[in-house]
Design a protein around this motif. Structure first.
Motif, PDB file in Angstrom:
ATOM      1  N   LEU A 175      43.034 -85.656 -64.618  1.00  0.00           N
ATOM      2  CA  LEU A 175      42.318 -84.381 -64.702  1.00  0.00           C
ATOM      3  C   LEU A 175      41.364 -84.225 -63.517  1.00  0.00           C
ATOM      4  N   HIS A 228      26.233 -88.557 -56.155  1.00  0.00           N
ATOM      5  CA  HIS A 228      27.270 -87.646 -55.662  1.00  0.00           C
ATOM      6  C   HIS A 228      28.631 -88.226 -56.042  1.00  0.00           C
ATOM      7  N   PRO A 229      29.492 -87.424 -56.689  1.00  0.00           N
ATOM      8  CA  PRO A 229      30.729 -87.996 -57.237  1.00  0.00           C
ATOM      9  C   PRO A 229      31.787 -88.364 -56.199  1.00  0.00           C
ATOM     10  N   LEU A 230      31.948 -87.584 -55.126  1.00  0.00           N
ATOM     11  CA  LEU A 230      33.082 -87.846 -54.221  1.00  0.00           C
ATOM     12  C   LEU A 230      32.987 -89.197 -53.510  1.00  0.00           C
ATOM     13  N   GLU A 257      41.628 -81.258 -60.765  1.00  0.00           N
ATOM     14  CA  GLU A 257      40.493 -80.346 -60.542  1.00  0.00           C
ATOM     15  C   GLU A 257      39.840 -80.588 -59.191  1.00  0.00           C
ATOM     16  N   ASP A 258      40.425 -81.447 -58.393  1.00  0.00           N
ATOM     17  CA  ASP A 258      39.969 -81.669 -57.017  1.00  0.00           C
ATOM     18  C   ASP A 258      38.572 -82.271 -56.938  1.00  0.00           C
ATOM     19  N   ARG A 259      38.139 -82.965 -57.976  1.00  0.00           N
ATOM     20  CA  ARG A 259      36.793 -83.542 -57.951  1.00  0.00           C
ATOM     21  C   ARG A 259      36.842 -85.072 -57.928  1.00  0.00           C
ATOM     22  N   THR A 308      37.023 -82.763 -72.774  1.00  0.00           N
ATOM     23  CA  THR A 308      37.076 -82.181 -71.433  1.00  0.00           C
ATOM     24  C   THR A 308      37.034 -83.268 -70.371  1.00  0.00           C
ATOM     25  N   ARG A 347      51.681 -81.010 -66.811  1.00  0.00           N
ATOM     26  CA  ARG A 347      51.290 -80.003 -65.804  1.00  0.00           C
ATOM     27  C   ARG A 347      51.927 -80.271 -64.446  1.00  0.00           C
TER      28      ARG A 347
END
Lengths: 445, 480
Positions: free
Chosen positions: A245, A368-370, A249-251, A328, A313
């Motif tokens: 996921l 920061h997540p990335l 969602e590109d995160r 989620t 998907r």
């Protein structure tokens, strides 16, 4: 414990009650006890018996979920009705295809009768050992000892059925003086593997060694992260990016990096719910068999984990990593492993010119997540290393560090590994020596 | 119900308990999440059970079960007694819970609109409208709007004669917009981050948030953050918005004054506290304008109730007065260790957990400033809004917080948006640097629905009344 037959009866009853196009039922039970100690005495001592039934119904492409912990016939009917009412209110989700079809579930033993029947007096005896060891050394002990059993049973209307009983023995302790502390923990399905004497000795030794700590200047240091600390890295990788996921969602840090070098070549990380050296779980909360998923192979980004929704998907097969619906968060790795190396922690120490030994981290949070930039504190045993030796205990420090960058600078990996709990399961991790770790401030103790 | 609770209390006494209590709890909850224009999660849950607590041979035992039958209450009560006896094998001294307390009463959360009586369709429509408003912002990637309602019926009975029934209702919600750029993810939330703002109130609480009216602005800010300037680092003046200050109060005022932490009983998990009893009444915690109370009676606060889970009445307790530390929050057995009476802060996360010392609504009392005057009075600094990350050491001294968004302040005016703002400090130094707090017109009780503590873990729903405030000489950024 309900047992497989009774669990199957309850699931069948719920499926029979449902008139929906598809229905999924999850039954989870727990008989869990925990003895907690502080100031070298038992102060909290608790037990819980619970069973929850969670129902997901599908009407076309509309989904509703309801749950209850009342397993009476009327309650089961009500929970199906509630889920159906909710589904009727939903808009269709065009991306939903189907609940998963049955697949071959391999049996893996995670149930030890001695753990299930371990009583309050048994736990008190082990706690007494730890408290005695602390007192003998002029220290105070605090911690918790959990034992118990649980069952997970999943069925759906297109033939999925899985039943998995398991046990858990989980002990942790902080042994402290006024200005020092040490930590030890152990987790297993088998309570017979809990060695309270050895664990107390480990925590006592640290508490004695960390007396009179000195402050060191924040900055970049070489670090040796014991397994307790190293587990935090795996935990944050899972939470921030190893889910399909997060990629969709590109995160996620791993999105757009598949096949590319992500971290150091000496780092391999995978998830394997069937490995008996973890806390095994043969299927997920959709009843899909768990697959071994290599996520980072010799530093190269390989795969993430999927549930049936995120898999369909993109035309893939679920890897068996669903959490209970609805959520989620998406799928997550619950049984992670990091490849062991070939050195001891003593060898890591001898090779370090100037660095910091970290027993464990505390209160770590994503900044920061990335880049998986994380901040947190050291706790329960931090030392200054100079010329291959521990020279001084040090006051606790705050770090703010990209975990991905940390994994790109791993110099040594221990041959021994430890099993460590996470909120969703358990990871087996080695200790790590990392060339650069950024400490950003210090605290007063 | 009285028959059920009497059965437990009588049996516990018969088996040798010097004190016992029982809580019978039923919970119902509704959770809805709309994501990217579609209902992503919609579930209802019902949960019931009871827990029996007993003191035998001077030690505590607790057992609980989800099966509400006469036979089960006898099994569980016997087990609680057995566990207490095991506890007494490794005890420090006998448990003392202070003077007996006997109360018979009924309490209900005042609600104007019962959230469970409102149709699911109406809730979904409001979430979809909020989500649609966010999606109007060009460049937004992920949008999410959520609603939660919880009803908890608690019957508490004790061997001292208390019999208290409570019907507690919570309602909450919020929106969150995520923008994804090249190597960058930025998020904005409203009215608070990490899912939702929540209160002990009815559906009116959710509607008053006006999520749809704030959707587009929230999402636009997330997109703007992708190209915003990096927040500078250095020692400078900061102004915190009320929601960020709520978490600052939570971590650096609320937790340190929990007496169980001070006494070491959370040492292995949540940690201890720098606020040792020798500091009570004389330690300068903050500047003269810092006044903090723990108030379980404030209307709508998420930590508001009639009685705590030991049957003690809700109270308003001074914690910091004119900057001086003056009080802990306590339970019966922790208060007695300092020769005090419980001030009603023992709370349990459901039927299967024991009450432990938890925050109620720990509130920073309002000051005199208007927000506009406060900005105008600040020559240079950073205004930070909405929590993004938080971390604090296990004695509650060294903290680091990050916020979703910040603005530079120059010559008394708000300027450019700044991203990735963080600040760090040591608790008493930080609070001593507080030189201005906004007035009651800017003050609100913010719900923090995710406070973790205890083993096995418990999640408490607590509140923090705050208004924006200014702090001087704060270290901003991650520069070493």
């Amino acid at each position: 414990m309900l047992g497989k037959e009774r669990a199957q009866q309850i699931l069948s009853r719920a499926l029979t009650c449902s008139k929906a196009d598809q229905t999924e039922v999850i039954l989870s039970t727990a008989d869990s006890s925990l003895t907690r100690f502080a100031n070298s005495a038992i102060h909290q001592n608790v037990s819980e018996t619970n069973a929850e039934l969670r129902v997901r119904v599908v009407l076309g492409k509309r989904i509703g979920v309801a749950s209850t912990n009342d397993l009476s016939v009327n309650s089961i009917k009500n929970v199906i009705e509630n889920a159906t009412t909710i589904a009727k209110l939903q808009e269709e989700n065009p991306e939903f295809v189907s609940l998963p079809s049955p697949g071959p579930i391999r049996s893996v033993n995670a149930y030890v009768e001695q753990t299930a029947s371990f009583g309050p007096e048994d736990r008190a005896k082990e706690v007494a050992i730890i408290c005695r060891k602390a007192r003998e050394n002029g220290l105070i002990a605090a911690g918790a000892f959990t034992t118990g059993s649980s069952e997970l049973a999943v069925a759906n209307s297109i033939g999925v059925f899985g039943y998995h009983p398991s046990t858990l023995a989980d002990i942790n302790m902080v042994i402290a003086s006024e200005d020092s502390s040490g930590y030890a923990d152990h987790v297993s399905t088998d309570v017979a593997t809990v060695d309270s004497e050895r664990l107390a000795d480990e925590a006592v030794l640290k508490a004695l060694q960390t007396r009179n700590p000195v402050a060191v200047t924040p900055g970049e240091y070489e670090v040796i992260l014991e397994e307790y600390a190293a587990n935090d890295i795996l935990h944050f990788l899972a939470e921030t990016g190893l889910s399909a996921l997060a990629v969709q969602e590109d995160r996620s840090f791993i999105a757009h990096k598949f096949g590319q070098k992500l971290v150091g070549e000496n780092v391999s990380i995978w998830d394997d719910g069937l490995d008996p050296s973890g806390l095994p779980m043969p299927f997920d909360y959709e009843g899909v068999p768990k697959e071994k998923v290599m996520m980072i192979d010799h530093g190269v980004a390989k795969n993430v984990v999927y549930d049936s929704y995120t898999a369909s998907r993109v035309g893939k097969r679920s890897t068996g990593h669903a959490l209970p619906s609805p959520n989620t968060i998406g799928p997550i790795p619950m049984n992670m492993f990091m490849a062991a190396g070939d050195v001891t922690k003593e060898a890591m120490l001898r090779s370090t010119k100037r660095g910091i030994w970290v027993t464990r981290f505390w209160y770590t949070r994503t900044v920061h997540p990335l880049p998986v930039l994380v901040t947190g504190m050291t706790r329960d045993g931090s030392f200054l290393i100079e010329n291959g030796e521990i020279t001084r205990p040090i006051k606790n420090m705050r770090f703010t560090q990209s975990y991905l960058e940390g994994l790109s600078n791993v110099e040594m990996i221990s041959s021994d590994t430890k099993l460590q709990r996470t909120w969703a399961g358990a990871n087996r991790v080695p200790a790590l020596k990392i060339a650069r770790w950024r400490f950003t401030s210090t605290t007063e103790y | 119900m009285k028959d059920f609770t009497d059965r437990a209390l009588d049996l516990a006494t018969k088996r040798g308990a010097s004190y016992s209590d029982i809580r019978v709890v039923t919970q119902a909850s509704q959770i809805m999440v709309v994501k990217n224009g579609r209902v992503e999660a919609l579930s209802v849950s019902e949960n019931q059970g009871f827990g029996v607590r007993a003191i035998v041979d001077g030690a505590w035992g607790f057992a609980s079960s989800s099966r509400l039958t006469a036979r089960e209450v006898e099994r569980v009560t016997s087990l609680a007694v057995k566990i207490a006896k095991a506890s007494s094998l490794v005890k420090e001294k006998d448990v003392d819970i202070g003077k007996p307390c006997s109360i018979v009463d009924v309490y209900r959360t005042p609600v104007r609109i019962d959230p469970f009586a409102v149709s699911l369709e109406r809730k979904i429509d409001q979430l979809l409208a909020a989500d649609a408003a966010m999606r109007r912002a060009p460049g937004i990637s992920i949008t999410e709007a959520s609603f939660e309602a919880l009803r908890e019926n608690i019957t508490f009975a004790s061997s001292e004669g208390s019999f208290i029934e409570q019907d507690l209702v919570e309602t909450g919600g919020g929106i969150e917009a995520t923008a994804v750029g090249e190597g960058e993810v930025q998020k904005r939330s409203y009215p608070n981050s990490f899912g939702r703002h929540q209160g002990k109130a009815g559906y009116e609480f959710f509607e008053e948030m006006r999520l749809a009216d704030n959707g587009e602005r929230t999402a636009e800010e997330a997109v703007k953050l992708l190209s915003a300037k990096q927040c500078p680092h250095g020692v400078m003046t900061i102004i915190l918005d009320a929601t960020q200050l709520a978490l600052q109060v939570h971590e650096s005022c609320g937790h340190p004054v929990e007496l169980d932490r001070v006494l070491g009983t959370e040492a292995s998990y949540a940690g201890t506290s720098f606020l040792t009893p020798d500091k009570l009444g004389n330690f300068r915690y903050g500047s003269d304008i810092v006044n903090v109370v723990a108030d379980a009676t404030v209307p709508g606060g998420l930590g508001t109730f009639g009685y705590d889970d030991e049957g003690m009445p809700a109270q308003r307790v001074p914690v910091i007065r004119e900057g001086i530390f003056v009080g802990y929050i306590t339970s019966r057995d922790t208060a007695s260790r300092l020769g005090m009476q419980s001030n009603g802060a023992a709370r349990a996360d459901g039927w299967n957990r024991i009450p432990i010392v938890r925050m109620t609504n720990v509130n920073l009392e309002p000051g005199q400033w208007t927000f506009d005057d406060l900005i105008a009075d600040t020559d240079e600094g950073i205004y930070m809004q909405t929590n993004k990350s938080w971390s604090i050491d296990d004695k509650r001294l060294n903290f680091q917080f990050g916020t979703e968004i910040a603005w530079e302040i120059k010559n008394g005016k708000l300027g450019d948006i700044l991203k990735n703002a963080t600040y760090t400090g040591i608790t008493p130094e930080f609070w001593r640097s507080c030189d201005a707090i906004c007035s009651s017109a800017h003050w609100n009780v913010w719900g923090t629905p995710n406070c973790g503590k205890g083993q096995p873990s418990q999640t408490a729903r607590v509140g923090h009344g705050t208004a924006p405030a200014r702090f001087r000489n704060v270290r901003v950024g991650l520069g070493v």
